[in-house]
Scaffold this motif. Structure first.
Motif, PDB file in Angstrom:
ATOM      1  N   LEU A 135       0.853  -1.190   0.000  1.00  0.00           N
ATOM      2  CA  LEU A 135       0.000   0.000   0.000  1.00  0.00           C
ATOM      3  C   LEU A 135       0.888   1.239   0.000  1.00  0.00           C
ATOM      4  N   THR A 136       0.500   2.217  -0.813  1.00  0.00           N
ATOM      5  CA  THR A 136       1.274   3.446  -0.961  1.00  0.00           C
ATOM      6  C   THR A 136       0.412   4.657  -0.664  1.00  0.00           C
ATOM      7  N   GLY A 137       0.981   5.609   0.051  1.00  0.00           N
ATOM      8  CA  GLY A 137       0.364   6.912   0.258  1.00  0.00           C
ATOM      9  C   GLY A 137       1.389   7.974  -0.095  1.00  0.00           C
ATOM     10  N   GLY A 138       0.940   9.053  -0.712  1.00  0.00           N
ATOM     11  CA  GLY A 138       1.908  10.050  -1.140  1.00  0.00           C
ATOM     12  C   GLY A 138       1.420  11.475  -1.039  1.00  0.00           C
ATOM     13  N   LEU A 139       2.311  12.381  -1.352  1.00  0.00           N
ATOM     14  CA  LEU A 139       2.039  13.804  -1.405  1.00  0.00           C
ATOM     15  C   LEU A 139       2.802  14.324  -2.626  1.00  0.00           C
ATOM     16  N   ILE A 140       2.046  14.767  -3.666  1.00  0.00           N
ATOM     17  CA  ILE A 140       2.664  15.149  -4.936  1.00  0.00           C
ATOM     18  C   ILE A 140       2.143  16.507  -5.392  1.00  0.00           C
ATOM     19  N   LEU A 162      -3.730  24.875 -13.494  1.00  0.00           N
ATOM     20  CA  LEU A 162      -4.302  24.415 -12.225  1.00  0.00           C
ATOM     21  C   LEU A 162      -3.237  23.595 -11.506  1.00  0.00           C
ATOM     22  N   ASP A 163      -2.745  24.097 -10.403  1.00  0.00           N
ATOM     23  CA  ASP A 163      -1.731  23.385  -9.624  1.00  0.00           C
ATOM     24  C   ASP A 163      -2.393  22.745  -8.409  1.00  0.00           C
ATOM     25  N   TYR A 164      -2.058  21.478  -8.174  1.00  0.00           N
ATOM     26  CA  TYR A 164      -2.675  20.697  -7.105  1.00  0.00           C
ATOM     27  C   TYR A 164      -1.626  20.095  -6.184  1.00  0.00           C
ATOM     28  N   ILE A 165      -2.003  19.899  -4.943  1.00  0.00           N
ATOM     29  CA  ILE A 165      -1.300  18.994  -4.036  1.00  0.00           C
ATOM     30  C   ILE A 165      -2.169  17.736  -4.017  1.00  0.00           C
ATOM     31  N   ASN A 166      -1.669  16.676  -4.642  1.00  0.00           N
ATOM     32  CA  ASN A 166      -2.409  15.415  -4.736  1.00  0.00           C
ATOM     33  C   ASN A 166      -1.933  14.445  -3.669  1.00  0.00           C
ATOM     34  N   ILE A 167      -2.875  13.638  -3.176  1.00  0.00           N
ATOM     35  CA  ILE A 167      -2.582  12.629  -2.154  1.00  0.00           C
ATOM     36  C   ILE A 167      -3.010  11.256  -2.697  1.00  0.00           C
ATOM     37  N   PRO A 168      -2.141  10.608  -3.505  1.00  0.00           N
ATOM     38  CA  PRO A 168      -2.507   9.301  -4.033  1.00  0.00           C
ATOM     39  C   PRO A 168      -2.453   8.215  -2.960  1.00  0.00           C
ATOM     40  N   ILE A 169      -3.478   7.376  -2.926  1.00  0.00           N
ATOM     41  CA  ILE A 169      -3.536   6.207  -2.045  1.00  0.00           C
ATOM     42  C   ILE A 169      -3.698   5.019  -2.980  1.00  0.00           C
ATOM     43  N   LEU A 170      -2.642   4.202  -3.096  1.00  0.00           N
ATOM     44  CA  LEU A 170      -2.588   3.162  -4.124  1.00  0.00           C
ATOM     45  C   LEU A 170      -2.340   1.782  -3.544  1.00  0.00           C
ATOM     46  N   ALA A 171      -2.941   0.787  -4.198  1.00  0.00           N
ATOM     47  CA  ALA A 171      -2.612  -0.612  -3.941  1.00  0.00           C
ATOM     48  C   ALA A 171      -1.646  -1.036  -5.044  1.00  0.00           C
ATOM     49  N   ASN A 172      -0.520  -1.621  -4.653  1.00  0.00           N
ATOM     50  CA  ASN A 172       0.498  -2.081  -5.606  1.00  0.00           C
ATOM     51  C   ASN A 172       0.533  -3.602  -5.604  1.00  0.00           C
TER      52      ASN A 172
END
Length: 192
Positions: A66-71, A92-102
């Motif tokens: 499981l992965t969590g990030g700040l991009i 449009l600039d974003y702070i994205n928080i991906p929550i991924l299953a690998n």
């Protein structure tokens, strides 16, 4: 000489063996890359931007993490309204928080999918009408949700990642305009 070659071969094989998280292993991956983005619902062209941040991965099974990030992600689109020579660029600039299953289909090769909330930190629309340029704040919504899915390959501690973020929410009130983002990045994994 044979011993040296045997040691080198064993070291290379062990690098491949560690190309995925072991159960209970926690890693952090700083990453940098580029985005190719557009906004759906119109006649928009792709825009190139920057993506930079970090992700943390936790190995929860032999081939699963499981992965969590700040991009930080530069998104938006370019377009020319029909019947006009005016060029419009939406940034449009974003702070994205991906929550991924690998899921690791092969050591080092992972397919991934998940959910990603994003928070708009900058929204500008630039209009270029030949002799004059005007930049105004866009009416972008502050929260954006998308479904990221993609693939990554890890060699030693370096990770090459390619993913697509399918926008779920409209970028602004009225109409149907969702983010469509391809992201390509390179990162380096450190064990915590």
């Amino acid at each position: 000489m044979k011993k040296m070659m045997m040691i080198a071969a064993m070291m290379l094989m062990s690098m491949g063996a560690f190309a995925q998280n072991a159960i209970g292993q926690l890693t952090i991956k700083p990453m940098v890359g580029m985005t190719l983005t557009t906004i759906t619902g119109g006649n928009a062209d792709m825009k190139v931007g920057l993506a930079a941040g970090a992700e943390v991965e936790y190995g929860i099974a032999d081939k699963f993490g499981l992965t969590g990030g700040l991009i930080y992600s530069m998104q938006g689109a370019k377009y020319t309204p029909s019947g006009s020579s005016v060029k419009v660029t939406t940034n449009l600039d974003y702070i994205n928080i991906p929550i991924l299953a690998n899921y690791y289909v092969y050591p080092g090769l992972a397919i991934k999918a998940g959910l990603q909330p994003g928070f708009n930190v900058r929204g500008k629309t630039k209009t270029d009408a030949g002799n004059s340029t005007q930049e105004v704040d866009s009416n972008a919504k502050t929260v954006d949700f998308s479904i990221p899915f993609g693939i990554s390959y890890q060699f030693s501690d370096f990770v090459i990642d390619a993913r697509y973020n399918l926008g779920l929410t409209n970028t602004s009130d009225g109409g149907s305009s969702k983010n469509s983002v391809f992201m390509f990045s390179v990162g380096y994994k450190f064990e915590l």
